[in-house]
Design an enzyme around this catalytic site. Structure first.
Site, PDB file in Angstrom:
ATOM      1  N   SER A  91       0.850  -1.196   0.000  1.00  0.00           N
ATOM      2  CA  SER A  91       0.000   0.000   0.000  1.00  0.00           C
ATOM      3  C   SER A  91       0.887   1.248   0.000  1.00  0.00           C
ATOM      4  CB  SER A  91      -0.862   0.005   1.272  1.00  0.00           C
ATOM      5  OG  SER A  91      -1.340   1.297   1.548  1.00  0.00           O
TER       6      SER A  91
ATOM      7  N   TYR B  73      -2.450  -0.432  10.115  1.00  0.00           N
ATOM      8  CA  TYR B  73      -2.410  -0.784   8.695  1.00  0.00           C
ATOM      9  C   TYR B  73      -1.056  -0.410   8.094  1.00  0.00           C
ATOM     10  CZ  TYR B  73      -3.960  -0.880   3.778  1.00  0.00           C
ATOM     11  OH  TYR B  73      -4.096  -1.151   2.434  1.00  0.00           O
TER      12      TYR B  73
HETATM   13  N1  LIG Z   1      -8.450  -0.515  -2.076  1.00  0.00           N
HETATM   14  C1  LIG Z   1      -7.360   0.211  -1.949  1.00  0.00           C
HETATM   15  O1  LIG Z   1      -7.346   1.429  -2.131  1.00  0.00           O
HETATM   16  C2  LIG Z   1      -6.072  -0.454  -1.562  1.00  0.00           C
HETATM   17  C3  LIG Z   1      -4.912   0.320  -1.594  1.00  0.00           C
HETATM   18  C4  LIG Z   1      -3.707  -0.254  -1.250  1.00  0.00           C
HETATM   19  C5  LIG Z   1      -3.672  -1.575  -0.877  1.00  0.00           C
HETATM   20  N2  LIG Z   1      -4.823  -2.320  -0.839  1.00  0.00           N
HETATM   21  C6  LIG Z   1      -4.700  -3.713  -0.447  1.00  0.00           C
HETATM   22  O2  LIG Z   1      -5.289  -4.523  -1.447  1.00  0.00           O
HETATM   23  C7  LIG Z   1      -5.687  -5.770  -0.856  1.00  0.00           C
HETATM   24  C8  LIG Z   1      -7.124  -6.069  -1.273  1.00  0.00           C
HETATM   25  O3  LIG Z   1      -7.999  -5.176  -0.593  1.00  0.00           O
HETATM   26  P1  LIG Z   1      -9.292  -4.519  -1.261  1.00  0.00           P
HETATM   27  O4  LIG Z   1      -9.062  -3.060  -1.299  1.00  0.00           O
HETATM   28  O5  LIG Z   1      -9.678  -5.247  -2.486  1.00  0.00           O
HETATM   29  O6  LIG Z   1     -10.373  -4.734  -0.123  1.00  0.00           O
HETATM   30  P2  LIG Z   1     -11.524  -5.843   0.051  1.00  0.00           P
HETATM   31  O7  LIG Z   1     -12.029  -5.626   1.430  1.00  0.00           O
HETATM   32  O8  LIG Z   1     -12.473  -5.757  -1.069  1.00  0.00           O
HETATM   33  O9  LIG Z   1     -10.715  -7.202  -0.046  1.00  0.00           O
HETATM   34  C9  LIG Z   1     -10.022  -7.771   1.041  1.00  0.00           C
HETATM   35  C10 LIG Z   1     -10.274  -9.257   1.009  1.00  0.00           C
HETATM   36  O10 LIG Z   1      -9.526  -9.877   2.075  1.00  0.00           O
HETATM   37  C11 LIG Z   1     -10.352 -10.879   2.604  1.00  0.00           C
HETATM   38  N3  LIG Z   1      -9.924 -11.279   3.939  1.00  0.00           N
HETATM   39  C12 LIG Z   1      -9.963 -10.541   5.075  1.00  0.00           C
HETATM   40  N4  LIG Z   1      -9.525 -11.293   6.108  1.00  0.00           N
HETATM   41  C13 LIG Z   1      -9.210 -12.518   5.607  1.00  0.00           C
HETATM   42  C14 LIG Z   1      -8.733 -13.715   6.168  1.00  0.00           C
HETATM   43  N5  LIG Z   1      -8.475 -13.829   7.478  1.00  0.00           N
HETATM   44  N6  LIG Z   1      -8.543 -14.779   5.354  1.00  0.00           N
HETATM   45  C15 LIG Z   1      -8.808 -14.699   4.030  1.00  0.00           C
HETATM   46  N7  LIG Z   1      -9.266 -13.591   3.433  1.00  0.00           N
HETATM   47  C16 LIG Z   1      -9.470 -12.512   4.230  1.00  0.00           C
HETATM   48  C17 LIG Z   1     -11.744 -10.259   2.614  1.00  0.00           C
HETATM   49  O11 LIG Z   1     -12.748 -11.225   2.756  1.00  0.00           O
HETATM   50  C18 LIG Z   1     -11.749  -9.605   1.233  1.00  0.00           C
HETATM   51  O12 LIG Z   1     -12.159 -10.528   0.252  1.00  0.00           O
HETATM   52  C19 LIG Z   1      -5.495  -5.599   0.645  1.00  0.00           C
HETATM   53  O13 LIG Z   1      -4.249  -6.134   1.032  1.00  0.00           O
HETATM   54  C20 LIG Z   1      -5.452  -4.089   0.819  1.00  0.00           C
HETATM   55  O14 LIG Z   1      -4.755  -3.706   1.970  1.00  0.00           O
HETATM   56  C21 LIG Z   1      -6.015  -1.773  -1.173  1.00  0.00           C
END
Ligand SMILES: NC(=O)c1ccc[n+]([C@@H]2O[C@H](COP(=O)([O-])OP(=O)(O)OC[C@H]3O[C@@H](n4cnc5c(N)ncnc54)[C@H](O)[C@@H]3O)[C@@H](O)[C@H]2O)c1
Length: 253
Positions: free
Chosen positions: A143, A156
């Protein structure tokens, strides 16, 4: 160069907003994809979508913070696909709790989902990649909060700094085995885990610091994930922290 035919990919958190887009990208490039998550209904929907697009996908249940569940997921994927070529670590959670109100239960929960999961999956799936020979690619989702940390999301940020460190440590460890380990640093993409955090004032300050002046769309991660998965396109790339952030990381006054 970007053809992933005859490969098997595992996307942990593949039922999330970014995970499902990246899983679709791998399938569109020809890889068979296992969607690993806790919620089988959601994972099934993502697989259905991939199969309607002509790809091949299987839902596999596992909590990414539990090693024994990841081991049984590995066995299921091997029964189905026979090998593991790509692992994407895309589970994640977040919370804006102020520092002095932070309880260690929450610290542990966020650290476990964001960082411990990467370590455990690298042990379970990475070991298999090394043992089977022929190389592989691990892609961790970090991130922009990993360096320097964003305001409001203390745990985070610490967890994602850890993801960068684990990525570069394992890149060195696994290079002799031809397993490449890289991280994508996404900027801001509206998703489940951050919807509580994206208040109007927060959105305004994000836009002020994003030269492209907009959020990313999940589709905009597709090219990067296929590039990092492809043993031809990124054959000499390991330990990289690759930004997909509309310029956020290049911004200053
Ligand atoms: N959306 C953004 O702006 C952004 C930016 C930087 C990084 N990220 C990273 O991208 C990745 C995906 O996140 P996202 O934004 O799609 O959010 P999201 O909430 O849509 O996806 C996160 C997923 O992780 C799963 N999850 C949570 N706990 C879990 C566990 N114990 N076991 C298995 N699965 C689990 C959730 O069920 C969900 O499907 C994450 O690592 C997030 O930190 C997102």
């Amino acid at each position: 160069m970007f053809n992933l035919k005859n490969t098997v990919s595992v996307v942990i958190g593949g039922n999330g907003v970014l995970g499902s887009a990246m899983a679709a990208a791998l399938a569109e490039a020809g890889s068979k994809v296992a969607i690993v998550g806790r919620n089988m209904e959601k994972a099934g929907l993502v697989c259905g979508e991939i199969e309607r697009g002509g790809g091949s996908a299987i839902p596999v249940q596992a909590d990414a913070t539990k090693k024994e569940e990841l081991e049984s997921a590995l066995n299921k994927v091997l029964e189905w696909g026979g090998r593991i070529d790509t692992l994407v670590n895309a589970s994640g959670t977040n919370s804006p709790t102020p520092f002095f109100e932070l309880e260690m239960e929450e610290w542990d929960r966020i650290m476990d989902v964001n960082l411990k999961s990467v370590v455990l999956a690298s042990q379970v799936f990475g070991k298999r990649m090394i043992e089977q020979g022929g190389g592989g690619s691990i892609i961790n989702i970090s991130s922009v909060s990993s360096e320097p940390p964003l305001s409001r999301v203390f745990t985070y940020s610490a967890s994602k700094a850890g993801v960068n460190s684990v990525t570069q440590f394992l890149a060195r460890e696994f290079a002799p085995h031809h397993v490449r380990v890289n991280a994508i640093i996404p900027g801001f993409f509206p998703a489940e885990q951050n919807k509580k955090i994206l208040s109007p004032d927060r959105i305004e300050s994000i836009m002020r610091h994003t030269p492209m002046n907009r959020f990313g769309t999940p589709e905009e991660l597709k090219g990067t994930v296929v590039y990092l998965a492809s043993p031809k396109a990124s054959s000499f790339v390991t330990g990289a922290l690759l930004r997909v952030d509309g310029g956020f990381g290049a911004m200053t006054i």
